[in-house]
Design a protein around this motif. Structure first.
Motif, PDB file in Angstrom:
ATOM      1  N   VAL A  14      52.626   5.052  -6.085  1.00 53.60           N
ATOM      2  CA  VAL A  14      53.249   4.636  -7.515  1.00 53.60           C
ATOM      3  C   VAL A  14      54.142   3.532  -7.370  1.00 53.60           C
ATOM      4  O   VAL A  14      53.918   2.537  -8.140  1.00 53.60           O
ATOM      5  CB  VAL A  14      54.052   6.034  -8.118  1.00 53.60           C
ATOM      6  N   LEU A  15      54.920   3.326  -6.384  1.00 52.31           N
ATOM      7  CA  LEU A  15      55.418   2.094  -6.435  1.00 52.31           C
ATOM      8  C   LEU A  15      54.649   0.674  -6.196  1.00 52.31           C
ATOM      9  O   LEU A  15      55.100  -0.060  -6.775  1.00 52.31           O
ATOM     10  CB  LEU A  15      56.634   2.529  -5.303  1.00 52.31           C
ATOM     11  N   LYS A  16      53.613   1.159  -5.304  1.00 54.08           N
ATOM     12  CA  LYS A  16      52.935  -0.062  -5.164  1.00 54.08           C
ATOM     13  C   LYS A  16      52.090  -0.430  -6.213  1.00 54.08           C
ATOM     14  O   LYS A  16      52.094  -1.879  -6.472  1.00 54.08           O
ATOM     15  CB  LYS A  16      51.967   0.120  -3.933  1.00 54.08           C
ATOM     16  N   ILE A  17      51.773   0.503  -7.170  1.00 51.91           N
ATOM     17  CA  ILE A  17      51.060   0.441  -8.152  1.00 51.91           C
ATOM     18  C   ILE A  17      51.982  -0.552  -9.306  1.00 51.91           C
ATOM     19  O   ILE A  17      51.556  -1.564  -9.882  1.00 51.91           O
ATOM     20  CB  ILE A  17      50.659   1.504  -9.046  1.00 51.91           C
ATOM     21  N   GLU A  18      53.190  -0.010  -9.443  1.00 53.13           N
ATOM     22  CA  GLU A  18      54.225  -0.451 -10.378  1.00 53.13           C
ATOM     23  C   GLU A  18      54.419  -2.076  -9.844  1.00 53.13           C
ATOM     24  O   GLU A  18      54.854  -2.914 -10.762  1.00 53.13           O
ATOM     25  CB  GLU A  18      55.183   0.176 -10.239  1.00 53.13           C
ATOM     26  N   LEU A  19      54.643  -2.168  -8.510  1.00 53.59           N
ATOM     27  CA  LEU A  19      54.986  -3.529  -8.000  1.00 53.59           C
ATOM     28  C   LEU A  19      53.859  -4.308  -8.390  1.00 53.59           C
ATOM     29  O   LEU A  19      54.249  -5.689  -8.965  1.00 53.59           O
ATOM     30  CB  LEU A  19      55.274  -3.593  -6.487  1.00 53.59           C
ATOM     31  N   GLU A  20      52.685  -4.386  -8.395  1.00 55.02           N
ATOM     32  CA  GLU A  20      51.658  -5.035  -8.935  1.00 55.02           C
ATOM     33  C   GLU A  20      51.474  -5.227 -10.331  1.00 55.02           C
ATOM     34  O   GLU A  20      51.616  -6.504 -10.816  1.00 55.02           O
ATOM     35  CB  GLU A  20      50.192  -4.592  -8.424  1.00 55.02           C
ATOM     36  N   VAL A  21      52.211  -4.515 -11.133  1.00 56.63           N
ATOM     37  CA  VAL A  21      52.003  -4.484 -12.587  1.00 56.63           C
ATOM     38  C   VAL A  21      53.260  -5.475 -12.918  1.00 56.63           C
ATOM     39  O   VAL A  21      53.262  -6.529 -13.699  1.00 56.63           O
ATOM     40  CB  VAL A  21      52.287  -3.046 -13.338  1.00 56.63           C
ATOM     41  N   PHE A  22      54.324  -5.295 -12.207  1.00 51.83           N
ATOM     42  CA  PHE A  22      55.713  -5.979 -12.521  1.00 51.83           C
ATOM     43  C   PHE A  22      55.380  -7.547 -11.959  1.00 51.83           C
ATOM     44  O   PHE A  22      55.824  -8.342 -12.614  1.00 51.83           O
ATOM     45  CB  PHE A  22      56.798  -5.443 -11.652  1.00 51.83           C
ATOM     46  N   ARG A  23      54.453  -7.694 -10.825  1.00 46.79           N
ATOM     47  CA  ARG A  23      54.100  -9.019 -10.311  1.00 46.79           C
ATOM     48  C   ARG A  23      53.226  -9.646 -11.595  1.00 46.79           C
ATOM     49  O   ARG A  23      53.492 -10.899 -11.697  1.00 46.79           O
ATOM     50  CB  ARG A  23      53.548  -8.967  -9.084  1.00 46.79           C
ATOM     51  N   ARG A  24      52.313  -8.969 -11.882  1.00 47.14           N
ATOM     52  CA  ARG A  24      51.552  -9.441 -12.876  1.00 47.14           C
ATOM     53  C   ARG A  24      52.340 -10.065 -14.173  1.00 47.14           C
ATOM     54  O   ARG A  24      52.053 -10.851 -14.720  1.00 47.14           O
ATOM     55  CB  ARG A  24      50.448  -8.412 -13.365  1.00 47.14           C
TER      56      ARG A  24
END
Length: 74
Positions: A14-24
């Motif tokens: 979940v954190l990896k997915i959120e990380l990508e969303v926040f980076r975008r």
């Protein structure tokens, strides 16, 4: 922006997915700021607000990256 309050309750996936969303989101804000600053009639209040959001995202990204990076004892 939906910052994770308790990272320990979330799985690494979940954190990896959120990380990508926040980076975008961070990249999108960077592009929006650049576009606004290039306009002679840019709204400085909006630019400052976007920069603040970008800094908040950077902090959230750093927190998630720290959580995902395993501690290495030297």
């Amino acid at each position: 922006m939906n910052a994770p309050n308790d990272l320990s309750m979330k799985t690494d996936e979940v954190l990896k997915i959120e990380l990508e969303v926040f980076r975008r989101q961070h990249r999108d804000l960077d592009e929006a700021i650049t576009a606004l600053e290039e306009k002679a009639t840019s709204d400085q209040l909006t630019v400052r607000r976007l920069k603040k959001q970008k800094l908040q995202l950077k902090d959230v990204i750093a927190l998630i990256e720290d959580r995902l990076t395993p501690d290495i004892i030297a």
